[in-house]
Each structure stands twice: as structure tokens, then as C-alpha cells.
Design a protein around this motif. Structure first.
Motif, PDB file in Angstrom:
ATOM      1  N   GLU A  28       0.907  -1.171   0.053  1.00 18.41           N
ATOM      2  CA  GLU A  28       0.010   0.020   0.128  1.00 18.41           C
ATOM      3  C   GLU A  28       0.911   1.084   0.135  1.00 18.41           C
ATOM      4  OE1 GLU A  28      -3.521   2.126   2.700  1.00 18.41           O
ATOM      5  OE2 GLU A  28      -2.165   0.399   3.582  1.00 18.41           O
ATOM      6  N   ASP A  29       1.996   1.173   0.845  1.00 21.30           N
ATOM      7  CA  ASP A  29       3.041   2.476   0.901  1.00 21.30           C
ATOM      8  C   ASP A  29       3.923   2.349  -0.217  1.00 21.30           C
ATOM      9  OD1 ASP A  29       4.713   4.665   1.584  1.00 21.30           O
ATOM     10  OD2 ASP A  29       4.328   4.182   3.725  1.00 21.30           O
ATOM     11  N   ARG A  30       3.779   2.894  -1.314  1.00 21.84           N
ATOM     12  CA  ARG A  30       4.891   2.518  -2.420  1.00 21.84           C
ATOM     13  C   ARG A  30       6.099   3.235  -2.156  1.00 21.84           C
ATOM     14  NH1 ARG A  30       0.831   5.471  -5.522  1.00 21.84           N
ATOM     15  NH2 ARG A  30       1.108   7.590  -5.727  1.00 21.84           N
ATOM     16  N   ARG A  43       6.897 -13.598 -14.383  1.00 23.76           N
ATOM     17  CA  ARG A  43       5.358 -13.696 -14.030  1.00 23.76           C
ATOM     18  C   ARG A  43       5.155 -14.333 -12.733  1.00 23.76           C
ATOM     19  NH1 ARG A  43       1.186 -17.105 -14.524  1.00 23.76           N
ATOM     20  NH2 ARG A  43       2.396 -18.805 -15.335  1.00 23.76           N
ATOM     21  N   PRO A  44       4.355 -13.637 -11.719  1.00 25.14           N
ATOM     22  CA  PRO A  44       4.478 -14.193 -10.538  1.00 25.14           C
ATOM     23  C   PRO A  44       3.226 -15.375 -10.617  1.00 25.14           C
ATOM     24  CG  PRO A  44       3.169 -12.144 -10.449  1.00 25.14           C
ATOM     25  CD  PRO A  44       3.934 -12.293 -11.906  1.00 25.14           C
ATOM     26  N   GLU A  45       3.335 -16.324  -9.631  1.00 23.82           N
ATOM     27  CA  GLU A  45       2.154 -17.273  -9.345  1.00 23.82           C
ATOM     28  C   GLU A  45       0.862 -16.537  -8.624  1.00 23.82           C
ATOM     29  OE1 GLU A  45       2.058 -20.589 -10.413  1.00 23.82           O
ATOM     30  OE2 GLU A  45       3.884 -20.324 -11.516  1.00 23.82           O
ATOM     31  N   LEU A  46       1.224 -15.820  -7.613  1.00 24.04           N
ATOM     32  CA  LEU A  46       0.287 -15.113  -6.809  1.00 24.04           C
ATOM     33  C   LEU A  46       0.718 -13.632  -6.665  1.00 24.04           C
ATOM     34  CD1 LEU A  46      -2.207 -15.132  -4.918  1.00 24.04           C
ATOM     35  CD2 LEU A  46      -0.733 -15.736  -3.287  1.00 24.04           C
ATOM     36  N   LEU A  47      -0.273 -12.789  -6.997  1.00 19.63           N
ATOM     37  CA  LEU A  47       0.043 -11.265  -6.867  1.00 19.63           C
ATOM     38  C   LEU A  47      -1.030 -10.869  -5.728  1.00 19.63           C
ATOM     39  CD1 LEU A  47       1.279  -8.697  -7.599  1.00 19.63           C
ATOM     40  CD2 LEU A  47      -0.472  -8.508  -9.612  1.00 19.63           C
ATOM     41  N   ILE A  48      -0.427 -10.358  -4.673  1.00 16.70           N
ATOM     42  CA  ILE A  48      -1.252  -9.581  -3.744  1.00 16.70           C
ATOM     43  C   ILE A  48      -0.930  -8.206  -3.894  1.00 16.70           C
ATOM     44  CG2 ILE A  48      -1.443  -9.374  -1.106  1.00 16.70           C
ATOM     45  CD1 ILE A  48       0.084 -12.156  -1.002  1.00 16.70           C
ATOM     46  N   MET A  49      -2.069  -7.598  -4.092  1.00 17.12           N
ATOM     47  CA  MET A  49      -2.229  -6.079  -4.406  1.00 17.12           C
ATOM     48  C   MET A  49      -2.876  -5.499  -3.350  1.00 17.12           C
ATOM     49  SD  MET A  49      -2.857  -6.220  -8.492  1.00 17.12           S
ATOM     50  CE  MET A  49      -2.004  -4.862  -8.882  1.00 17.12           C
ATOM     51  N   ASP A  50      -2.192  -4.630  -2.303  1.00 18.87           N
ATOM     52  CA  ASP A  50      -2.995  -3.817  -1.527  1.00 18.87           C
ATOM     53  C   ASP A  50      -3.136  -2.318  -1.804  1.00 18.87           C
ATOM     54  OD1 ASP A  50      -3.811  -2.932   0.869  1.00 18.87           O
ATOM     55  OD2 ASP A  50      -2.085  -3.266   2.186  1.00 18.87           O
ATOM     56  N   GLU A  51      -4.320  -1.986  -1.968  1.00 17.55           N
ATOM     57  CA  GLU A  51      -4.531  -0.525  -2.461  1.00 17.55           C
ATOM     58  C   GLU A  51      -3.971  -0.202  -3.692  1.00 17.55           C
ATOM     59  OE1 GLU A  51      -7.454   0.769  -1.241  1.00 17.55           O
ATOM     60  OE2 GLU A  51      -7.580   0.289   0.717  1.00 17.55           O
ATOM     61  N   PRO A  52      -3.773  -0.918  -4.796  1.00 12.73           N
ATOM     62  CA  PRO A  52      -2.908  -0.521  -5.788  1.00 12.73           C
ATOM     63  C   PRO A  52      -3.373   0.820  -6.632  1.00 12.73           C
ATOM     64  CG  PRO A  52      -4.401  -2.601  -6.756  1.00 12.73           C
ATOM     65  CD  PRO A  52      -4.658  -2.192  -5.093  1.00 12.73           C
ATOM     66  N   THR A  53      -4.547   1.143  -6.438  1.00  9.12           N
ATOM     67  CA  THR A  53      -4.952   2.363  -7.275  1.00  9.12           C
ATOM     68  C   THR A  53      -4.886   3.837  -6.421  1.00  9.12           C
ATOM     69  OG1 THR A  53      -7.473   1.987  -6.970  1.00  9.12           O
ATOM     70  CG2 THR A  53      -6.158   1.134  -8.778  1.00  9.12           C
ATOM     71  N   LYS A  54      -4.495   3.698  -5.355  1.00  9.31           N
ATOM     72  CA  LYS A  54      -4.623   4.563  -4.010  1.00  9.31           C
ATOM     73  C   LYS A  54      -3.950   5.963  -4.857  1.00  9.31           C
ATOM     74  CE  LYS A  54      -3.142   5.667   0.632  1.00  9.31           C
ATOM     75  NZ  LYS A  54      -2.721   5.083   1.863  1.00  9.31           N
ATOM     76  N   GLY A  55      -4.581   7.180  -4.882  1.00  7.29           N
ATOM     77  CA  GLY A  55      -3.888   8.299  -5.182  1.00  7.29           C
ATOM     78  C   GLY A  55      -3.381   8.441  -6.540  1.00  7.29           C
ATOM     79  N   ILE A  56      -4.044   7.563  -7.706  1.00  4.72           N
ATOM     80  CA  ILE A  56      -3.834   7.823  -8.843  1.00  4.72           C
ATOM     81  C   ILE A  56      -4.920   8.035  -9.897  1.00  4.72           C
ATOM     82  CG2 ILE A  56      -1.657   6.175  -8.741  1.00  4.72           C
ATOM     83  CD1 ILE A  56      -3.136   3.876 -10.159  1.00  4.72           C
ATOM     84  N   ASP A  57      -4.617   8.521 -10.823  1.00  2.00           N
ATOM     85  CA  ASP A  57      -5.811   9.093 -11.716  1.00  2.00           C
ATOM     86  C   ASP A  57      -6.694   7.929 -12.420  1.00  2.00           C
ATOM     87  OD1 ASP A  57      -5.095   8.943 -14.632  1.00  2.00           O
ATOM     88  OD2 ASP A  57      -3.231   9.843 -13.361  1.00  2.00           O
ATOM     89  N   VAL A  58      -7.773   8.437 -12.886  1.00  2.00           N
ATOM     90  CA  VAL A  58      -8.506   7.336 -13.635  1.00  2.00           C
ATOM     91  C   VAL A  58      -7.890   6.616 -14.683  1.00  2.00           C
ATOM     92  CG1 VAL A  58      -9.744   9.152 -15.110  1.00  2.00           C
ATOM     93  CG2 VAL A  58     -10.976   7.135 -14.640  1.00  2.00           C
ATOM     94  N   GLY A  59      -7.025   7.424 -15.449  1.00  2.00           N
ATOM     95  CA  GLY A  59      -6.396   6.753 -16.637  1.00  2.00           C
ATOM     96  C   GLY A  59      -5.488   5.808 -16.235  1.00  2.00           C
ATOM     97  N   ALA A  60      -4.795   6.250 -15.214  1.00  2.00           N
ATOM     98  CA  ALA A  60      -3.734   5.253 -14.756  1.00  2.00           C
ATOM     99  C   ALA A  60      -4.597   3.811 -14.014  1.00  2.00           C
ATOM    100  CB  ALA A  60      -2.888   5.975 -13.528  1.00  2.00           C
TER     101      ALA A  60
END
Length: 533
Positions: free
Chosen positions: A361-363, A442-459
Motif C-alpha cells: 500500500e505504501d509505495r 510472471r508471479p504465481e500469486l500477486l497480492i495487491m494492497d490498495e494498488p489504485t490509491k492516489g492515482i488518476d482514472v486513466g492510470a
């Protein structure tokens, strides 16, 4: 100013104050006149001009990399414009440092709060301008008295002697506002202020903002949450690729127009067409996972090509569960298996070797090395995969090829990826770099914690597309988000956590926003009822 002289005609629409006509006849508080800025020969801003009037809120929107941060850094004295000028209340304004901005009544409330957790509220408020007369006792008393008044003005029930570390994220946000008022700021910039706030804290913040406007403060509000901008703004300015593409009253915008102006094209669907089909093979299997006070008896699985959403209120244990699965934190009991094989406890290196990826979450603090190049960040995780077995020498040409392929596939907008530090990238491109470092293999399992936090609609759309493509190719994804709408838009299944317990699981055919929210609130309602009894 009399009503006859005031050119700002205000009307009410949908319960909010709205600017109806042009304010050009009143003296602007702040003006940007033909401002341009270049970095490494690349234009970040091109001939930008607009103004802000007293008591008005200007919504500043644009994709990541559109130039919003550069514009605000010029206003704040962090960088200087190459061309053009700024004026405050009709006088030339040429800040050379943040201190210059403070002295001219400009205050910033950043997404990453600029507070000292180990100091008191009063000390944080006056750290830049401590009282300089009388004894230390008198100085502290003056600080306390002024702090009490400011906190009262923004309806924050906290003592001046309270340490900031003990406050909630919403209360810390209020302290940042109090700092701005303590410095007698007339122009206040809010940069993504609701990112870490609950809905209740957000409502409180909006009430304070309206109160600030009514008191004559001029506000620039930057946010990717377009409905918030539409609710609050009197005027909206849109930047795209460093160019001002729109400057108009808020009433002339709707979400579709805002998005179209920001990205330069019409986006018919917020989410890409879902083309992945979950397979039978279970990638992740969690059984009876328990860590007292954090999570309890969690049973969860993710199949190949499946996107499983993890939803819950703040404090539900979502991030803590992700950290335990990845091996960053320990657990007391239970099993974690990847493709049928047990994962060792608290061993992220083993998790990486086995094919687990974790987008934190905290990039800035945990996901990137901000001082290193974009290429170094992208290649770091996969160095072992590009190293000869015998001499342990990195096959640099092969690694470079893989890094460049990921850069192109994710459309990371940058200059020279081998020379430019990742801190020079916009928020959206930093986020794509965080994701990209796991995609070099390429990962077998991808855990994504709030990956769109603070980015715009296009991103966001690009991140969703990346997720969809990975799922099509068999990667299992555990997707944590506070935005229920995006979980419903992207997931095959949604699991709901409440106070560390798994309280519900919904297949795609069962998705219903009200039912999912009810499950998330269930434990909290039971706890509140017990407290009342």
C-alpha cells in the motif's frame, strides 16, 4: 464590498454553493501568468495561466504526470518556473523556498502528512514560528492558548499537549489544517486529502473546508476523486501533459467531461472487459490462520486466473493478513500453501522464490527505492533470475531487455530509465513501477494492497488492464481495496473481513453493494450493541 460591486454571483445547487458567473472583475488572490517549466529538456508545464479569487475553491485535476505537482511546487517555492510569473494580491511573487511561501500566506496540506509524531499538537502548530518573547513558560502558555482557539475553530477536540502519534488519520489531517491557520495562511492547498480518511472523517473535512471558504480563505483542491471535486469546487482547472485544457465554473463540468479532458479521449468503461476465467488449480490456500488480536481462523483460497477481492473497514485486518501471507509478519497457528506446498513462516525471500509478489500500500516507504533509477527498481526483485549459476554474474543485457519490455508494456512515462531516479516519476508511473518490478518474471500469486490509491482514472484503467492480463495468463490475484465499486468491477469473488474474522464470501453472481457492506459492518454493530448494553 457591497452586493452591487461584487461580481461573484452565488447560487445553490444540490445542496452546495456554486459560482455562477465570471469572477474576473474582482482582484485575484493568486495568479499564474504564462508559467512554463522543463526538466531534463522535457516540458512539465507549458504556458499555464489561471487565477484564484478570495473565498473560492479551485479544483485542480489531471492525470498523474499532467503537471499538477510541478505547478504546486512552483507555488510552494520548491522549484522555480523557467518562464512566466506568479502574483499574490496583485504583487509579484517569486518564492525561492517553502519558507518564502509560508511568509506570503501559502500553506500546503499534503497527502503524506508533514507532522512530527513525537511532538505535541501545539509544538507541531508553531514549529515554524515559535513565540519569541518572554520566558519559556510564557511562550508555552501563549502556544497553548492560541492552539486551543485554532482547534476550537475547526471543531477538533484535542488538547494542545496531546502527542500527534496518538491521533487518528482524520485528526492528524485536522492538525495540518490547524497549522495552516496558525500561520495565518490565506491560500491553502489540499493535495489528495481524503486518501487515508474514513467516510465520516471525509464529511468532517468537507465541513471544515466550507467553513474556511466562508471565512475568506482561498483553496486549491487536488484530487482524483472527481465526485468530491464536483461537490466542493466553485471553479475547475484541468491540466493534460503540462497544458491547461480547461478553466471554467464547476457547473459546466460533469464526470464524463472531466475524464475526457484529463485523458484526451473518451473512456466508455471504467473497467476493462473481463476476459479471465478462473481455473480449477488452487494457487493459494490459507487454513485456520490466526494471530491473536489481528486475524482469527482465516480460511481463504485463490485459484489460477482468479481475482479475489478482500474488503473490510479500517482496522478489519486486511493489510495485516496480506503481510502474513507474504511472510513479512508472523502468525501463531494455521497453514499457508502455494500450489499445494507449505510456505515457511515469516520468510518473504522464500515467498518471492516460490512466485509470490506483493504490491504494498505504501509505495514510497516500502515499494520503491526513491533515490535509485527506474531500471534499478524494476530489476531488483529478479536479479537472481538473470545471474549465472557458477560465477554469480548478472547477465546485464538479458536483464536490460526484460526491464525495457516491462517499461513498454506498462507504458511507464519517463525519460532515461537508467539515469532518472524513480522519485522524478508521477504517482501513477511510480505505482506502475512498483507493479512492474514483480512482472519482470510472471508471479504465481500477486497480492495487491490498495494498488489504485492516489492515482488518476486513466492510470487506474491501466492497472486494471494489467491485472486482467495477468489473470488471463494464469496468475492468481488477491486484490485489497477500500473502494467497493472497483472490487465489484474487477473481481470474480469478494471475501469480507471484519475485526480480523472472515464474515462473508460473495461470488460474482451474488455481488450486491448493500449486502457486502452489511457483512463488513456486522461485527462492528454487534460490538457497539454490547458496549451499549
Amino acid at each position: 464590498m457591497s452586493h452591487e460591486d461584487d461580481s461573484r454571483h452565488i447560487r445553490w445547487r444540490d445542496g452546495r454553493r456554486e459560482l455562477e458567473t465570471n469572477v474576473s472583475n474582482s482582484l485575484p488572490v493568486l495568479e499564474f501568468n504564462h508559467v512554463s517549466k522543463r526538466f531534463f529538456g522535457i516540458s512539465a508545464l507549458k504556458d499555464v495561466s489561471f487565477s484564484l479569487s478570495e473565498g473560492m475553491l479551485l479544483g485542480l485535476i489531471g492525470e498523474n504526470g499532467a503537471g499538477k505537482s510541478t505547478l504546486m511546487n512552483i507555488l510552494g517555492g520548491v522549484v522555480q518556473a523557467d518562464d512566466g510569473e506568479l502574483q499574490i494580491q496583485g504583487e509579484l511573487y517569486e518564492p525561492r523556498s517553502p519558507r518564502d511561501a509560508i511568509s506570503r500566506g501559502v500553506a500546503f496540506i499534503h497527502q503524506e502528512l508533514n507532522l512530527f509524531d513525537n511532538l505535541t499538537v501545539a509544538e507541531n502548530l508553531f514549529i515554524d514560528h515559535l513565540p519569541s518573547y518572554g520566558s519559556i513558560v510564557l511562550q508555552k502558555q501563549e502556544m497553548a492558548n492560541r492552539t486551543k482557539q485554532i482547534l476550537h475553530d475547526i471543531d477538533l477536540e484535542a488538547s494542545p499537549s496531546t502527542r500527534v502519534s496518538s491521533l487518528s488519520p482524520g485528526e492528524k489531517q485536522m492538525v495540518e489544517i490547524a497549522k495552516a491557520l496558525g500561520s495565518d495562511a490565506q491560500i491553502i492547498i489540499f493535495d489528495e486529502p481524503t486518501t487515508s480518511l474514513t467516510s465520516r472523517e471525509t464529511e468532517r473535512l468537507f465541513r471544515i473546508i466550507e467553513k474556511l471558504k466562508a471565512g475568506g480563505k482561498s483553496i486549491i483542491y487536488i484530487s482524483h476523486i472527481l465526485k468530491d471535486v464536483a461537490t466542493l469546487a466553485d471553479q475547475i482547472v484541468v491540466l493534460r501533459d503540462g497544458v491547461l485544457v480547461a478553466d471554467d465554473t464547476a457547473s459546466s463540468f460533469d464526470p464524463a467531461r472531466m475524464i475526457s479532458l484529463m485523458v484526451g479521449r473518451k473512456i466508455d468503461n471504467i473497467y476493462p472487459e473481463k476476459t479471465s476465467i478462473p481455473q480449477e488449480q488452487v494457487v493459494l490456500e490459507v487454513q485456520g490462520l490466526t494471530k491473536p488480536g489481528i486475524v482469527r481462523e482465516i480460511d481463504l483460497n485463490v485459484r489460477q486466473g482468479e481475482i479475489v477481492g478482500l474488503f473490510g473497514l479500517m482496522g478489519s485486518g486486511r493489510t495485516e493478513l496480506a503481510r502474513i501471507i507474504f511472510g513479512l509478519d508472523n502468525h501463531d497457528s494455521g497453514q499457508i500453501r502455494l500450489n499445494g506446498r507449505h510456505l515457511p513462516r515469516r520468510n518473504p525471500i522464500a515467498s518471492i522464490k516460490r512466485g509470490i509478489a506483493f504490491v504494498t500500500e505504501d509505495r514510497r516507504e516500502e515499494g520503491l527505492m526513491m533515490q535509485q533509477s527506474i531500471a534499478e527498481n524494476l530489476g531488483l526483485i529478479s536479479l537472481r533470475n538473470f545471474t549465472t549459476r557458477i560465477a554469480q554474474i548478472v547477465r546485464e543485457s538479458v536483464l536490460r531487455s526484460a526491464v525495457e519490455k516491462v517499461t513498454a508494456a506498462l507504458r511507464i512515462k519517463s525519460g532515461d530509465i537508467y539515469r532518472h531516479q524513480v522519485k522524478t516519476l508521477s504517482g501513477g508511473n511510480q505505482q506502475k513501477t512498483v507493479i512492474g518490478k514483480w512482472l519482470v518474471r510472471r508471479p504465481e500469486l500477486l497480492i495487491m494492497d490498495e494498488p489504485t490509491k492516489g492515482i488518476d482514472v486513466g492510470a487506474k484503467f491501466e492497472v486494471y488492464t494489467i491485472m486482467n492480463d495477468l489473470a488471463v495468463n494464469g496468475t492468481g490475484i488477491l486484490f485489497i481495496s477500500s473502494e467497493l465499486e472497483e472490487l465489484i468491477g474487477m473481481c470474480d469473488r469478494i471475501a469480507v473481513l471484519s475485526k480480523g474474522e472472515l464474515v462473508g464470501s460473495f461470488a460474482r453472481s451474488e455481488f450486491d453493494q448493500e449486502s457486502i457492506l452489511h457483512a463488513a459492518f456486522r461485527q462492528n454493530l454487534v460490538s457497539s450493541h454490547r458496549e451499549e448494553v
